[in-house]
Design a protein around this motif. Structure first.
Motif, mmCIF file in Angstrom:
data_model
loop_
_atom_site.group_PDB
_atom_site.id
_atom_site.type_symbol
_atom_site.label_atom_id
_atom_site.label_comp_id
_atom_site.label_asym_id
_atom_site.label_seq_id
_atom_site.Cartn_x
_atom_site.Cartn_y
_atom_site.Cartn_z
ATOM 1 N N GLN A 243 40.770 -18.351 86.871
ATOM 2 C CA GLN A 243 39.897 -17.205 86.601
ATOM 3 C C GLN A 243 40.268 -16.000 87.464
ATOM 4 O OE1 GLN A 243 37.744 -16.743 84.106
ATOM 5 N NE2 GLN A 243 38.521 -18.743 83.420
ATOM 6 N N ARG A 244 40.638 -16.249 88.718
ATOM 7 C CA ARG A 244 41.069 -15.150 89.581
ATOM 8 C C ARG A 244 42.351 -14.517 89.032
ATOM 9 N NH1 ARG A 244 42.708 -16.769 94.420
ATOM 10 N NH2 ARG A 244 42.349 -19.024 94.201
ATOM 11 N N LEU A 245 43.238 -15.371 88.555
ATOM 12 C CA LEU A 245 44.486 -14.869 87.981
ATOM 13 C C LEU A 245 44.212 -14.069 86.713
ATOM 14 C CD1 LEU A 245 47.566 -14.716 87.903
ATOM 15 C CD2 LEU A 245 47.562 -16.901 86.670
ATOM 16 N N ARG A 246 43.336 -14.564 85.868
ATOM 17 C CA ARG A 246 43.016 -13.831 84.638
ATOM 18 C C ARG A 246 42.478 -12.436 84.952
ATOM 19 N NH1 ARG A 246 39.105 -12.191 81.340
ATOM 20 N NH2 ARG A 246 39.441 -12.338 79.069
ATOM 21 N N SER A 247 41.546 -12.364 85.874
ATOM 22 C CA SER A 247 40.950 -11.076 86.214
ATOM 23 C C SER A 247 41.996 -10.110 86.764
ATOM 24 C CB SER A 247 39.831 -11.278 87.245
ATOM 25 O OG SER A 247 39.264 -10.050 87.631
ATOM 26 N N ALA A 248 42.828 -10.604 87.682
ATOM 27 C CA ALA A 248 43.850 -9.748 88.283
ATOM 28 C C ALA A 248 44.889 -9.323 87.251
ATOM 29 C CB ALA A 248 44.517 -10.480 89.446
ATOM 30 N N PHE A 249 45.268 -10.235 86.373
ATOM 31 C CA PHE A 249 46.282 -9.934 85.366
ATOM 32 C C PHE A 249 45.767 -8.922 84.343
ATOM 33 C CE2 PHE A 249 48.360 -11.052 81.260
ATOM 34 C CZ PHE A 249 49.634 -10.633 81.592
ATOM 35 N N MET A 250 44.549 -9.103 83.871
ATOM 36 C CA MET A 250 43.995 -8.176 82.887
ATOM 37 C C MET A 250 43.895 -6.763 83.451
ATOM 38 S SD MET A 250 43.665 -9.664 80.075
ATOM 39 C CE MET A 250 42.963 -10.887 78.995
ATOM 40 N N ASP A 251 43.511 -6.647 84.697
ATOM 41 C CA ASP A 251 43.466 -5.325 85.331
ATOM 42 C C ASP A 251 44.868 -4.730 85.455
ATOM 43 O OD1 ASP A 251 40.731 -5.479 85.595
ATOM 44 O OD2 ASP A 251 40.775 -6.087 87.702
ATOM 45 N N ALA A 252 45.833 -5.578 85.820
ATOM 46 C CA ALA A 252 47.182 -5.085 86.086
ATOM 47 C C ALA A 252 47.910 -4.665 84.817
ATOM 48 C CB ALA A 252 47.987 -6.159 86.816
ATOM 49 N N VAL A 253 47.641 -5.325 83.673
ATOM 50 C CA VAL A 253 48.378 -4.991 82.450
ATOM 51 C C VAL A 253 47.712 -3.871 81.658
ATOM 52 C CG1 VAL A 253 49.409 -7.265 82.216
ATOM 53 C CG2 VAL A 253 47.255 -6.771 81.038
ATOM 54 N N ALA A 254 46.511 -3.489 82.015
ATOM 55 C CA ALA A 254 45.811 -2.447 81.256
ATOM 56 C C ALA A 254 46.640 -1.166 81.110
ATOM 57 C CB ALA A 254 44.457 -2.156 81.892
ATOM 58 N N PRO A 255 47.333 -0.709 82.167
ATOM 59 C CA PRO A 255 48.135 0.518 82.013
ATOM 60 C C PRO A 255 49.338 0.349 81.082
ATOM 61 C CG PRO A 255 47.641 0.099 84.330
ATOM 62 C CD PRO A 255 47.269 -1.133 83.580
ATOM 63 N N LEU A 256 49.705 -0.886 80.733
ATOM 64 C CA LEU A 256 50.864 -1.121 79.874
ATOM 65 C C LEU A 256 50.505 -1.121 78.398
ATOM 66 C CD1 LEU A 256 52.683 -3.971 81.851
ATOM 67 C CD2 LEU A 256 52.947 -1.494 82.064
ATOM 68 N N GLN A 257 49.230 -1.047 78.075
ATOM 69 C CA GLN A 257 48.823 -1.062 76.673
ATOM 70 C C GLN A 257 49.233 0.237 75.976
ATOM 71 O OE1 GLN A 257 44.618 -2.567 77.938
ATOM 72 N NE2 GLN A 257 44.803 -2.990 75.740
ATOM 73 N N ASN A 258 49.716 0.100 74.729
ATOM 74 C CA ASN A 258 50.045 1.299 73.962
ATOM 75 C C ASN A 258 48.811 1.809 73.219
ATOM 76 O OD1 ASN A 258 49.768 -0.385 71.743
ATOM 77 N ND2 ASN A 258 51.966 -0.735 71.535
ATOM 78 N N GLY A 259 49.007 2.721 72.292
ATOM 79 C CA GLY A 259 47.880 3.371 71.651
ATOM 80 C C GLY A 259 46.943 2.435 70.912
ATOM 81 N N ASP A 260 47.454 1.334 70.351
ATOM 82 C CA ASP A 260 46.597 0.401 69.631
ATOM 83 C C ASP A 260 46.149 -0.773 70.500
ATOM 84 O OD1 ASP A 260 48.934 -1.018 69.821
ATOM 85 O OD2 ASP A 260 49.229 -1.280 67.669
ATOM 86 N N GLY A 261 46.384 -0.654 71.796
ATOM 87 C CA GLY A 261 45.923 -1.675 72.730
ATOM 88 C C GLY A 261 46.882 -2.818 72.964
ATOM 89 N N LYS A 262 48.017 -2.835 72.267
ATOM 90 C CA LYS A 262 48.956 -3.945 72.388
ATOM 91 C C LYS A 262 49.940 -3.708 73.532
ATOM 92 C CE LYS A 262 48.623 -5.359 67.559
ATOM 93 N NZ LYS A 262 49.353 -5.631 66.298
ATOM 94 N N ILE A 263 50.623 -4.791 73.900
ATOM 95 C CA ILE A 263 51.576 -4.761 75.017
ATOM 96 C C ILE A 263 52.945 -5.190 74.503
ATOM 97 C CG2 ILE A 263 52.163 -5.768 77.257
ATOM 98 C CD1 ILE A 263 49.135 -6.253 77.642
ATOM 99 N N ALA A 264 53.964 -4.441 74.822
ATOM 100 C CA ALA A 264 55.329 -4.793 74.433
ATOM 101 C C ALA A 264 55.882 -5.820 75.404
ATOM 102 C CB ALA A 264 56.216 -3.551 74.416
#
Length: 277
Positions: A243-264
């Motif tokens: 759960q700690r990893l999930r929270s940290a990862f979701m916060d960290a990848v948020a800036p990588l999302q493109n316009g439709d919310g997806k991640i390359a």
């Protein structure tokens, strides 16, 4: 009866709980390299097995739920003899439920194949050899069951995730893993590089070739996290660490999302090929 190593014991348990997880991750994603493109990383391997009228035997080592064997069986190639070996009885049961009765399935380990010497024309393996203990013995067994001139081809891991998200994941994963992940070694590091494979295969194989295979994917963050939870190291974390990893990862990848919310991103694989000398 052969005693399983600690890694093999874990893998047995994982694949009892997560039957078909490898095909679920890779079978629906296209794969590409500098030299071609395929419907999936499984199709990379099946494309190397010729469609001929002469007798041909193919062994899928660590066949899992039989997805690769199913692709070959669907050809209805009359003189194609298919055999799958896997350590997991649960995965073999899933394979048996979907494959034609003509496909032979056998429980076993790559280090001690219960097959006649020089009985196989093609030996293929998808995302498994880099996990196997005593890889030198596995290579000896592969060479033993292959006929002279027989072909070996395997898809193995090259990098965890493609793109910037891999660095982001490792940055948040390593501090948590250092505290919460019990030590367990999977496989041999030589399987991670072309030089390592050359060292492993040099004595009994010829014409070694390797090719970087990319499996691109554009998931939403939640989809990506769900896929990551089916990987061995994250599966081995306790609930709190996960759960700690999930929270940290979701916060960290948020800036990588493109316009439709997806991640390359995607998965970085390697194709290794050689001929039995």
């Amino acid at each position: 009866m052969t005693l399983l190593t600690a890694a093999e014991t874990y893998l047995q348990d994982f694949h009892q709980r997560q039957v078909g997880v490898t095909s679920a991750a890779f079978a629906h994603l296209p794969a590409s390299s500098r030299t071609g493109s395929w419907a999936s990383s499984y199709d990379v391997l099946t494309s190397l097995v010729p469609a001929v009228d002469t007798p041909l035997s193919v062994l899928d080592l660590a066949c899992g739920d039989g997805h690769l064997l199913g692709l070959l069986a669907a050809r209805r190639q009359p003189r194609l003899h298919l055999l799958g070996v896997d350590m997991s009885q649960a995965e073999l049961a899933a394979a048996r439920a979907t494959l034609p009765a003509s496909v032979l399935l056998q429980q076993g380990r790559g280090q001690a194949l219960d097959l006649p010497s020089a009985s196989v024309d093609y030996l293929v393996s998808h995302m498994a050899l880099m996990l196997m203990d005593d890889i030198e013995q596995v290579v000896r067994e592969m060479r033993r069951v292959l006929r002279p001139g027989g072909q070996f081809a395997a898809i193995v891991g090259r990098t965890f995730l493609l793109g910037e998200v891999n660095d982001v994941f490792m940055r948040v994963f390593k501090p948590i893993a250092s505290d919460a992940l019990p030590p367990l070694r999977f496989g041999d590091r030589r399987t991670a590089s072309e030089a390592g494979w050359r060292e492993l295969l040099d004595a009994s194989f010829a014409d070694l070739a390797s090719d970087d295979i990319d499996v691109p994917w554009m998931p939403m963050p939640a989809e990506l996290w769900a896929a990551l939870t089916d990987t061995y190291d994250i599966d081995r974390l306790d609930d709190d660490a996960r759960q700690r990893l999930r929270s940290a990862f979701m916060d960290a990848v948020a800036p990588l999302q493109n316009g439709d919310g997806k991640i390359a991103t995607g998965w970085g694989l390697r194709l290794v090929r050689a001929r039995a000398a």
